[in-house]
Design an enzyme around this catalytic site. Structure first.
Site, short mmCIF file in Angstrom:
data_model
loop_
_atom_site.label_atom_id
_atom_site.label_comp_id
_atom_site.label_asym_id
_atom_site.label_seq_id
_atom_site.Cartn_x
_atom_site.Cartn_y
_atom_site.Cartn_z
CB CYS A 1 -0.91 0.02 1.23
SG CYS A 1 -1.96 1.50 1.25
CB CYS B 1 -1.56 4.60 4.72
SG CYS B 1 -3.08 3.81 4.17
CB SER B 2 -0.18 0.28 6.41
OG SER B 2 -1.03 0.83 7.40
CB CYS B 3 -4.92 -0.25 2.48
SG CYS B 3 -5.49 1.46 2.70
#
Length: 195
Positions: free
Chosen positions: A103, A106-108
């Site tokens: 991602c 961000c950090s999906c």
């Protein structure tokens, strides 16, 4: 929408807090991963169950690759948690193509299937480098792929999540679905490991 934040904003804030704690010497990425892993130890088993079913049931595999959300529902899983439904896509590794997830924003990440995302997945270094030099990043994880293997990087988002369907390991023909599920790692579901 005063006082409300998107999942992406929350993920960025959580990572900043983690980085501050690490920077202050109060913890490390490995310690955080271990604590989170203990709290949610069963989650990666969900993705492993999906993979094992796809390995033993060709019809399920086809449905999983065609419509991940519907195939998940067959096993009692859903990516429609929270206010916004998420499109779930499964990408299959083959002898000539290897998939890896990131991602870049961000950090999906599909937590319900893969468990909590590892610290390295959330790091800016991984998010930037795996897009530019995926083969080098995978080698750093110990995954050396043949030079002619195509590497495809899939970028997740707030609207869509992905999971890698690793290749079934050779010599596992006699294993049960449950035994196969135990072979699958979180890293294999992300694509930074073979299985």
């Amino acid at each position: 929408m005063s006082g409300q934040h998107t999942n992406s904003e929350i993920a960025v804030r959580v990572r900043r807090l983690e980085e501050r704690l690490i920077g202050a010497g109060l913890t490390s990425d490995d310690e955080l991963d271990a604590i989170i892993g203990q709290v949610t130890s069963g989650s990666p088993a969900n993705g492993a169950r999906v993979v094992a079913r796809a390995w033993v049931d060709p019809g399920y595999r086809e449905r999983l690759l065609a419509d991940g959300n519907a195939a998940l529902a067959e096993l009692g899983f859903s990516m429609s948690t929270g206010p916004q439904p998420q499109r779930f896509t499964v990408v299959e590794n083959t002898p000539t193509r290897h998939n890896v997830l990131v991602c870049t924003l961000c950090s999906c990440y599909p937590i319900a299937l893969l468990g909590p995302s590892p610290s390295w997945y959330k790091s800016e270094a991984y998010r930037a480098r795996v897009v530019r030099e995926p083969r080098a990043v995978l080698a750093e994880f110990g995954l050396e792929l043949p030079a002619d293997t195509e590497i495809v990087v899939h970028d997740t988002s707030a609207e869509s999540r992905h999971m890698v369907l690793p290749m079934r390991p050779a010599g596992t023909e006699g294993l049960s679905e449950e035994e196969l599920a135990r072979l699958v790692t979180r890293e294999g579901l992300i694509g930074t490991a073979a299985v």
